[in-house]
Design a protein around this motif. Structure first.
Motif, PDB file in Angstrom:
ATOM      1  N   MET A   1       0.855  -1.188   0.000  1.00 25.23           N
ATOM      2  CA  MET A   1       0.000   0.000   0.000  1.00 25.23           C
ATOM      3  C   MET A   1       0.891   1.239   0.000  1.00 25.23           C
ATOM      4  O   MET A   1       1.740   1.392   0.860  1.00 25.23           O
ATOM      5  CB  MET A   1      -0.914   0.002   1.218  1.00 25.23           C
ATOM      6  N   ALA A   2       0.733   2.110  -0.990  1.00 22.86           N
ATOM      7  CA  ALA A   2       1.563   3.314  -1.123  1.00 22.86           C
ATOM      8  C   ALA A   2       0.798   4.530  -0.617  1.00 22.86           C
ATOM      9  O   ALA A   2      -0.379   4.709  -0.921  1.00 22.86           O
ATOM     10  CB  ALA A   2       1.963   3.517  -2.576  1.00 22.86           C
ATOM     11  N   TYR A   3       1.507   5.386   0.137  1.00 20.11           N
ATOM     12  CA  TYR A   3       0.888   6.552   0.750  1.00 20.11           C
ATOM     13  C   TYR A   3       1.390   7.844   0.105  1.00 20.11           C
ATOM     14  O   TYR A   3       2.545   7.934  -0.325  1.00 20.11           O
ATOM     15  CB  TYR A   3       1.199   6.611   2.244  1.00 20.11           C
ATOM     16  N   ALA A   4       0.526   8.854   0.052  1.00 20.24           N
ATOM     17  CA  ALA A   4       0.946  10.216  -0.273  1.00 20.24           C
ATOM     18  C   ALA A   4       1.487  10.851   1.001  1.00 20.24           C
ATOM     19  O   ALA A   4       0.885  10.724   2.076  1.00 20.24           O
ATOM     20  CB  ALA A   4      -0.235  11.011  -0.813  1.00 20.24           C
ATOM     21  N   ILE A   5       2.619  11.561   0.880  1.00 18.05           N
ATOM     22  CA  ILE A   5       3.310  12.071   2.069  1.00 18.05           C
ATOM     23  C   ILE A   5       3.561  13.565   1.902  1.00 18.05           C
ATOM     24  O   ILE A   5       4.082  13.998   0.861  1.00 18.05           O
ATOM     25  CB  ILE A   5       4.641  11.330   2.289  1.00 18.05           C
TER      26      ILE A   5
ATOM     27  N   ASP B   1      -6.062  19.806   7.059  1.00 18.60           N
ATOM     28  CA  ASP B   1      -6.541  20.343   5.784  1.00 18.60           C
ATOM     29  C   ASP B   1      -5.422  20.360   4.742  1.00 18.60           C
ATOM     30  O   ASP B   1      -5.654  20.089   3.559  1.00 18.60           O
ATOM     31  CB  ASP B   1      -7.083  21.757   5.989  1.00 18.60           C
ATOM     32  N   PHE B   2      -4.207  20.688   5.193  1.00 15.89           N
ATOM     33  CA  PHE B   2      -3.050  20.702   4.304  1.00 15.89           C
ATOM     34  C   PHE B   2      -2.816  19.316   3.702  1.00 15.89           C
ATOM     35  O   PHE B   2      -2.648  19.147   2.484  1.00 15.89           O
ATOM     36  CB  PHE B   2      -1.830  21.181   5.099  1.00 15.89           C
ATOM     37  N   GLN B   3      -2.842  18.297   4.539  1.00 15.00           N
ATOM     38  CA  GLN B   3      -2.604  16.943   4.044  1.00 15.00           C
ATOM     39  C   GLN B   3      -3.774  16.435   3.209  1.00 15.00           C
ATOM     40  O   GLN B   3      -3.583  15.726   2.219  1.00 15.00           O
ATOM     41  CB  GLN B   3      -2.334  16.013   5.226  1.00 15.00           C
ATOM     42  N   GLU B   4      -5.005  16.776   3.586  1.00 15.69           N
ATOM     43  CA  GLU B   4      -6.179  16.397   2.804  1.00 15.69           C
ATOM     44  C   GLU B   4      -6.097  16.985   1.395  1.00 15.69           C
ATOM     45  O   GLU B   4      -6.420  16.332   0.407  1.00 15.69           O
ATOM     46  CB  GLU B   4      -7.459  16.879   3.499  1.00 15.69           C
ATOM     47  N   SER B   5      -5.658  18.236   1.318  1.00 17.93           N
ATOM     48  CA  SER B   5      -5.568  18.910   0.028  1.00 17.93           C
ATOM     49  C   SER B   5      -4.581  18.201  -0.886  1.00 17.93           C
ATOM     50  O   SER B   5      -4.857  17.953  -2.062  1.00 17.93           O
ATOM     51  CB  SER B   5      -5.166  20.371   0.244  1.00 17.93           C
ATOM     52  N   TYR B   6      -3.408  17.853  -0.328  1.00 12.69           N
ATOM     53  CA  TYR B   6      -2.407  17.189  -1.168  1.00 12.69           C
ATOM     54  C   TYR B   6      -2.860  15.784  -1.561  1.00 12.69           C
ATOM     55  O   TYR B   6      -2.690  15.343  -2.698  1.00 12.69           O
ATOM     56  CB  TYR B   6      -1.067  17.125  -0.442  1.00 12.69           C
ATOM     57  N   PHE B   7      -3.480  15.078  -0.626  1.00  8.59           N
ATOM     58  CA  PHE B   7      -3.984  13.737  -0.942  1.00  8.59           C
ATOM     59  C   PHE B   7      -5.005  13.772  -2.074  1.00  8.59           C
ATOM     60  O   PHE B   7      -4.985  12.944  -2.982  1.00  8.59           O
ATOM     61  CB  PHE B   7      -4.605  13.113   0.306  1.00  8.59           C
ATOM     62  N   ALA B   8      -5.879  14.760  -2.057  1.00  5.45           N
ATOM     63  CA  ALA B   8      -6.888  14.880  -3.110  1.00  5.45           C
ATOM     64  C   ALA B   8      -6.242  15.110  -4.475  1.00  5.45           C
ATOM     65  O   ALA B   8      -6.762  14.675  -5.501  1.00  5.45           O
ATOM     66  CB  ALA B   8      -7.858  16.011  -2.782  1.00  5.45           C
ATOM     67  N   ALA B   9      -5.085  15.789  -4.485  1.00  2.08           N
ATOM     68  CA  ALA B   9      -4.422  16.099  -5.753  1.00  2.08           C
ATOM     69  C   ALA B   9      -3.750  14.885  -6.364  1.00  2.08           C
ATOM     70  O   ALA B   9      -3.554  14.839  -7.587  1.00  2.08           O
ATOM     71  CB  ALA B   9      -3.394  17.215  -5.532  1.00  2.08           C
ATOM     72  N   VAL B  10      -3.347  13.903  -5.544  1.00  2.00           N
ATOM     73  CA  VAL B  10      -2.599  12.750  -6.067  1.00  2.00           C
ATOM     74  C   VAL B  10      -3.364  11.444  -5.876  1.00  2.00           C
ATOM     75  O   VAL B  10      -2.845  10.369  -6.179  1.00  2.00           O
ATOM     76  CB  VAL B  10      -1.222  12.656  -5.385  1.00  2.00           C
TER      77      VAL B  10
ATOM     78  N   GLU C   1      -2.668   6.376  -1.217  1.00  2.00           N
ATOM     79  CA  GLU C   1      -3.583   6.370  -0.087  1.00  2.00           C
ATOM     80  C   GLU C   1      -3.217   7.493   0.873  1.00  2.00           C
ATOM     81  O   GLU C   1      -2.107   8.033   0.838  1.00  2.00           O
ATOM     82  CB  GLU C   1      -3.509   5.024   0.649  1.00  2.00           C
ATOM     83  N   ARG C   2      -4.172   7.836   1.729  1.00  2.00           N
ATOM     84  CA  ARG C   2      -3.924   8.809   2.788  1.00  2.00           C
ATOM     85  C   ARG C   2      -3.829   8.070   4.104  1.00  2.00           C
ATOM     86  O   ARG C   2      -4.463   7.040   4.299  1.00  2.00           O
ATOM     87  CB  ARG C   2      -5.071   9.819   2.858  1.00  2.00           C
ATOM     88  N   GLY C   3      -3.027   8.583   5.032  1.00  2.00           N
ATOM     89  CA  GLY C   3      -2.985   7.990   6.358  1.00  2.00           C
ATOM     90  C   GLY C   3      -4.353   8.042   7.011  1.00  2.00           C
ATOM     91  O   GLY C   3      -5.219   8.838   6.626  1.00  2.00           O
ATOM     92  N   ILE C   4      -4.587   7.187   7.984  1.00  2.00           N
ATOM     93  CA  ILE C   4      -5.903   7.131   8.624  1.00  2.00           C
ATOM     94  C   ILE C   4      -6.213   8.454   9.294  1.00  2.00           C
ATOM     95  O   ILE C   4      -5.435   8.966  10.098  1.00  2.00           O
ATOM     96  CB  ILE C   4      -5.943   5.997   9.661  1.00  2.00           C
ATOM     97  N   ARG C   5      -7.366   9.022   8.949  1.00  2.00           N
ATOM     98  CA  ARG C   5      -7.759  10.306   9.520  1.00  2.00           C
ATOM     99  C   ARG C   5      -8.009  10.163  11.015  1.00  2.00           C
ATOM    100  O   ARG C   5      -8.631   9.205  11.462  1.00  2.00           O
ATOM    101  CB  ARG C   5      -9.022  10.834   8.832  1.00  2.00           C
ATOM    102  N   GLY C   6      -7.528  11.150  11.758  1.00  2.00           N
ATOM    103  CA  GLY C   6      -7.729  11.101  13.199  1.00  2.00           C
ATOM    104  C   GLY C   6      -6.795  10.142  13.910  1.00  2.00           C
ATOM    105  O   GLY C   6      -6.988   9.821  15.080  1.00  2.00           O
ATOM    106  N   SER C   7      -5.768   9.654  13.214  1.00  2.00           N
ATOM    107  CA  SER C   7      -4.834   8.715  13.835  1.00  2.00           C
ATOM    108  C   SER C   7      -4.090   9.389  14.984  1.00  2.00           C
ATOM    109  O   SER C   7      -3.780  10.573  14.938  1.00  2.00           O
ATOM    110  CB  SER C   7      -3.839   8.214  12.789  1.00  2.00           C
TER     111      SER C   7
END
Length: 650
Positions: free
Chosen positions: A1-5, A203-212, A218-224
């Motif tokens: 599983m590959a993540y956006a960072i 919000d910063f990480q959500e924005s970048y995740f949406a772009a890629v 994948e995005r890291g688990i929200r609220g982790s």
């Protein structure tokens, strides 16, 4: 599983030079491969230009309303990358390797995101850039060369607040360093406006995740509750070519990924369940409304069907309720005991105690010996007023209006109808009397004129399904599913102009059918039912099936006459695997087939090429006759030729 960072590091003025020295390779970097070239795709390619000067120049373009503190954040270093398994899915541990197409796609999406999110504060709309990296280029190097050659001006199309951005390819995993000057929409230096607090970072990480996200990242688990790594620790992870959670073993990382997948599946399942429950609740609410409307309608109908309260009728007739018994009403010589819709007229000399005793007896037995009894308002009015039915109706209409009168009359009529049904037996169908002396005429008509097979006609006669009556009619018996006769269809053999069937007197058309069961074994379940218009069509279609199968079908089939949806045995047919509507090839046939399909959606439509199936059979028989005659002529011709040849030899 590959993540956006995506990570950020806030730089004070004193920290800018050190960060720039590392990212621009102005100082030795042990883990970097000097043979590989990094790409500065935003900013001047002049290596002598200082990052600190760019930042100060940018801030100086706008008048600051407050003095900048010495510990203020002048610049934010943004680090953007993805898990090694994205860049090299076949072997994430192959340090320094990447698939060029994947890298180009990620680089293009990231650059567009930087443009969109951090364009010029004085003009927040995204500006067109000729420096986008094209993911369809033959290589990332070609894209980088095009980008570097197109960036000699200090004014960058990507927006002034990103003063420099570099793609690093000389380390283990590709990554981007972008330097953002945190000027708000008014040109004021305010880092907290962008990166202060958990929500803004989310919000910063959500924005970048949406772009890629479209790249499969994948995005890291929200609220982790996982601890956030700063850019220094995170950069170490990038250099080592590891994914997030590098302290975990491979088994632990797989377990964590499995937990996340299960959580996502559980969430998706709960969302589907919630959506289904909402739909079911809406359906139930709609059903409740329908049932309430039906209930109200039934209550109105019940009120219309119920009789007038006899107590009200007695009062209008001049009677008063007896104080000694609430069911007794007196007036003149009348003593009327009322119990629901039943009433009894007690004898005039009945004393109160006798009346009460009589009342008790009525409650137990429903009658009083010697008393006149009746049911309903109409009968009570006729009895008290000594009038006929017509006069009673007029009286009720005068006292209770048209609606009240209709209620009384409806109840009276229903009571009379029930009384008649108790006394009158239901009429039973009596089949037309067979006339054996006419059978040979009917037999000849069916086999010669209608061209039905003789053995089939004889079998039907032996089974009692077809016979002749005294009018030389062919009688086709209708039966229910228990094979009990319920009616008959008559076909005249005398009137040649008459080809339609007539219905025998007393026939219950919705309770019986002319039908045959064919094929398979007698004990087999019926697999197919063919609906046809008339008995002739039933027999003709069955014969055509024999021709088509070259014998009796292997499966059990029922052929039956259903000439109207009113006689359709829905309960029988709804579980039949195959249902065929084989009606005439005309508008009437299409109409009845359509009506059947509305009631039984599994039904299919089959049409004869001729007008009906009997004509279709006649066409086939005529063709077979011509074929036999042709074969006979051919045989005779060959015999004559052989005879001539023999004579010539002699």
């Amino acid at each position: 599983m590959a993540y956006a960072i995506a990570r950020v590091k806030k730089l004070k003025r004193a920290n800018i030079a050190g960060s720039a020295a590392h990212t621009s390779r102005q100082r030795e970097t042990p883990n970097a491969d000097p043979a590989k070239q990094n790409i500065r795709f935003i900013g001047n390619t002049d290596r002598e230009e200082k990052l600190e000067d760019l930042v100060l120049a940018k801030i100086g373009q706008y008048e600051q309303k407050r003095k900048i503190r010495t510990d203020a954040v002048y610049c934010v270093e943004i680090l953007l990358t993805a898990s090694p398994s994205y860049f090299r899915p076949l072997d994430p541990s192959a340090a320094g390797y990447y698939e060029e197409e994947r890298l180009a796609d990620w680089l293009s999406a990231t650059q567009q995101w930087l443009e969109k999110e951090y364009s010029d504060c004085a003009n927040s709309s995204t500006q067109a850039s000729g420096t986008h990296l094209n993911g369809n280029s033959s290589s990332v190097g070609d894209c980088a060369l095009h980008t570097a050659e197109g960036n000699h001006s200090p004014h960058r199309a990507v927006g002034d607040r990103i003063v420099r951005a570099e793609l690093h390819l000389d380390e283990v995993t590709p990554h981007i360093h972008a330097y953002f000057v945190p000027l708000d929409e008014n040109g004021q230096l305010r880092c907290n406006h962008f990166f202060d607090g958990r929500q803004k970072m989310r919000d910063f990480q959500e924005s970048y995740f949406a772009a890629v996200q479209h790249l499969g990242l994948e995005r890291g688990i929200r609220g982790s509750v996982a601890k956030h790594q700063d850019i220094k620790d995170f950069y170490r992870i990038v250099e080592e070519g590891k994914d997030l959670n590098s302290d975990l073993t491979i088994a632990q990382m797989r377990a964590k990924a499995a937990d996340r997948d299960r959580a996502l599946q559980s969430k998706s399942s709960m969302e589907r369940t919630a959506k289904r429950l909402v739909q079911e609740n809406e359906t139930l609410r709609q059903r409740i409304k329908e049932l309430e409307a039906q209930k109200e309608q039934l209550q109105q109908q019940a009120e219309q069907l119920s009789d007038l309260p006899l107590e009200d009728v007695a009062w209008h007739l001049g009677l008063d309720q007896d104080t000694s018994s609430y069911r007794c009403w007196r007036g003149g010589e009348h003593i009327i005991y009322i119990n629901g819709s039943q009433w009894s007229h007690l004898a005039p000399d009945t004393q109160k105690t006798d009346a009460i005793a009589g009342a008790v007896n009525i409650q137990k037995t429903g009658a009083i010996a010697g008393a006149i009894t009746g049911t309903g308002a109409v009968a009570l009015v006729k009895h008290i007023n000594g009038c006929n039915f017509r006069e009673a109706i007029a009286w009720l209409n005068d006292r209770f209006g048209e609606e009240g009168m209709q209620r009384a009359v409806t109840h009276y009529t229903r009571q009379q109808a029930q009384k008649i049904l108790q006394e009158q037996e239901a009429p039973q169908f009596v089949p037309p009397v067979p006339d054996k002396s006419n059978w040979h005429l009917v037999h000849d008509y069916l086999t010669k004129k209608r061209r039905l097979p003789q053995d089939l006609v004889q079998k039907l006669y032996q089974w009692g399904l077809v016979y002749a009556d005294d009018q030389q009619n062919a009688v086709f018996l209708l039966r229910n599913l228990q094979e009990e006769p319920t009616g008959a269809l008559l076909l005249s053999t005398v009137d040649n102009d008459k080809t339609s069937f007539s219905v025998a007197a007393g026939t219950k058309r919705s309770h019986g059918w002319f039908y045959l069961q064919w094929g398979g074994q007698p004990t087999d379940e019926i697999q197919k039912v063919v609906l046809l218009k008339s008995p002739l069509d039933v027999l003709s279609y069955a014969m055509l099936e024999v021709e088509r199968h070259r014998g009796v079908p292997e499966e059990r089939i029922m052929y039956m006459t259903v000439d109207s949806p009113r006689s359709l045995p829905v309960e029988l047919l709804q579980d039949i695997p195959e249902l065929v509507c084989a009606y005439d090839n005309n508008a009437a046939g299409d109409e009845i087939a359509g009506a059947v399909s509305e009631l039984l959606p599994q039904a299919t439509r089959v049409k004869p090429q001729a007008q009906n199936w009997h004509e279709e059979l006649l066409v086939l028989l005529r063709w077979q006759q011509r074929e036999r005659e042709y074969q006979q002529r051919q045989k005779q011709q060959r015999q004559r030729e052989r005879k001539r040849e023999s004579e010539l030899e002699l």
